[in-house]
Enzyme design. Structure first.
Site, PDB file in Angstrom:
ATOM      1  N   ASP A 231       0.857  -1.182   0.000  1.00 41.66           N
ATOM      2  CA  ASP A 231       0.000   0.000   0.000  1.00 41.66           C
ATOM      3  C   ASP A 231       0.897   1.237   0.000  1.00 41.66           C
ATOM      4  O   ASP A 231       1.796   1.323  -0.824  1.00 41.66           O
ATOM      5  CB  ASP A 231      -0.983  -0.055   1.181  1.00 41.66           C
TER       6      ASP A 231
ATOM      7  N   HIS B  49      -7.052  -6.007  -1.467  1.00 42.36           N
ATOM      8  CA  HIS B  49      -5.993  -5.031  -1.194  1.00 42.36           C
ATOM      9  C   HIS B  49      -4.989  -5.481  -0.148  1.00 42.36           C
ATOM     10  O   HIS B  49      -3.836  -5.056  -0.175  1.00 42.36           O
ATOM     11  CB  HIS B  49      -6.639  -3.719  -0.747  1.00 42.36           C
TER      12      HIS B  49
END
Length: 321
Positions: free
Chosen positions: A100, A300
């Protein structure tokens, strides 16, 4: 459990979880996470003959939490990573792995401080070169000007995003984690008006997906109840500052051996749908890309949703360096 200690990174003190001996593998988390997001990788990397180290990014957990927005510029965060690496293994370059926001942090550390990095891996967010315009301009054109909500536009408001997240930390984390996980249906991240708040329309799943247990969530909740969300959200308020700094490096590529791991259900892996093949898109900017993997059905939270698969890919790459 790894050893938790605080090291002087130069400008700030950074908490780092360490285990093992050998070449340094330094792991950098994203939003809204912690060193703890690497809990599945630390032991196997240490057992493979490396010093496995995972930091709390400034603003998080046990690391320093400066107040100013500009304290969270990419230039500062890359300096933190290089500072931690030197504190742990002076005079030696480190292997960096980021997820991320941690991915742009390690990509840009390798770009701007190549002497400090021997190899670099990014999870979720591919490296697509030095930006040609600030990301605020991109999401303003694609979302805000069309009356559509975009979470990074919401994060530009100072105060309301922090208040929304801190009002119910557990609920915020459950909803946010679930909405962009591989377990969520397509409408879990709802389309809504530009003036909405982040949590509007997000659901709290029951039960939560098995990749994050209640005890594991407890750790994150305790960390954010203590630290708050100002520092983590400040990272999103530096797009113009980051753009200006990176223009000094626009003639460079990342020359270190590299790896990318993304998920087919992770919006960040395809730049929110803007690129069809992130691995191919990376190659001009990362010429020594030694592996690229898009995990089918993965959302994610790459190294938490698919711990065994991600760890195996990382170990194969590490052993081949």
């Amino acid at each position: 459990m790894p050893e938790l200690r605080t090291v002087d990174a130069g400008e700030v003190r950074i908490r780092v979880a360490t285990k093992g001996e050998g070449p340094l593998v330094l792991m950098v988390h994203g939003f809204p996470e912690s060193w703890f997001s690497w809990r599945h990788q630390i032991d196997p990397i240490a057992d493979a003959g490396f010093t496995a180290a995972a930091i709390d990014v400034r603003g998080y957990g046990g690391s320093d939490k400066p107040y100013p927005v500009e304290a969270y510029a990419m230039e500062k965060l890359t300096a933190d990573v290089a500072g931690v690496a030197q504190a742990l293994q002076p005079g030696k370059p480190a292997i960096l792995i980021g997820h991320d926001w941690g991915a742009p942090i390690v990509w840009n550390t390798a770009l701007t401080r190549p002497e400090a990095v021997s190899a670099v891996a990014g999870l979720s967010v591919p490296y697509l070169g030095v930006p040609t315009r600030p990301f605020t301009e991109v999401f303003d054109a694609l979302f805000t000007q069309k009356g559509r909500f975009f979470y990074q536009a919401w994060f530009q408001k100072i105060g309301p995003p922090e208040a929304e997240a801190e009002a119910d930390v557990r609920g915020f984390l459950r909803k946010f984690y679930y909405a962009i996980s591989g377990d969520a249906p397509p409408d879990a991240w709802p389309q809504k008006a530009a003036d909405a708040t982040l949590l509007e329309g997000l659901v709290d799943p029951d039960p939560f997906p098995a990749w994050l247990t209640e005890n594991e969530l407890d750790y994150y909740v305790a960390e954010f109840r203590e630290s708050g969300f100002r520092g983590p959200i400040n990272r999103y308020r530096n797009h113009e500052r980051d753009f200006a700094w990176l223009q000094g490096f626009k003639d460079r590529v990342i020359e270190r051996p590299a790896l990318f791991i993304g998920g087919t259900k992770d919006p960040a892996s395809t730049a929110f749908g803007g690129i069809a093949d992130p691995i191919a898109a990376m190659r001009p900017f990362v010429p020594d890309l030694r592996g690229g993997h898009m995990l089918e059905g993965c959302g994610h939270w790459t190294q938490q949703e698919r711990p065994d698969e991600v760890t195996a890919l990382l170990l194969d790459w590490l052993k081949g360096l």
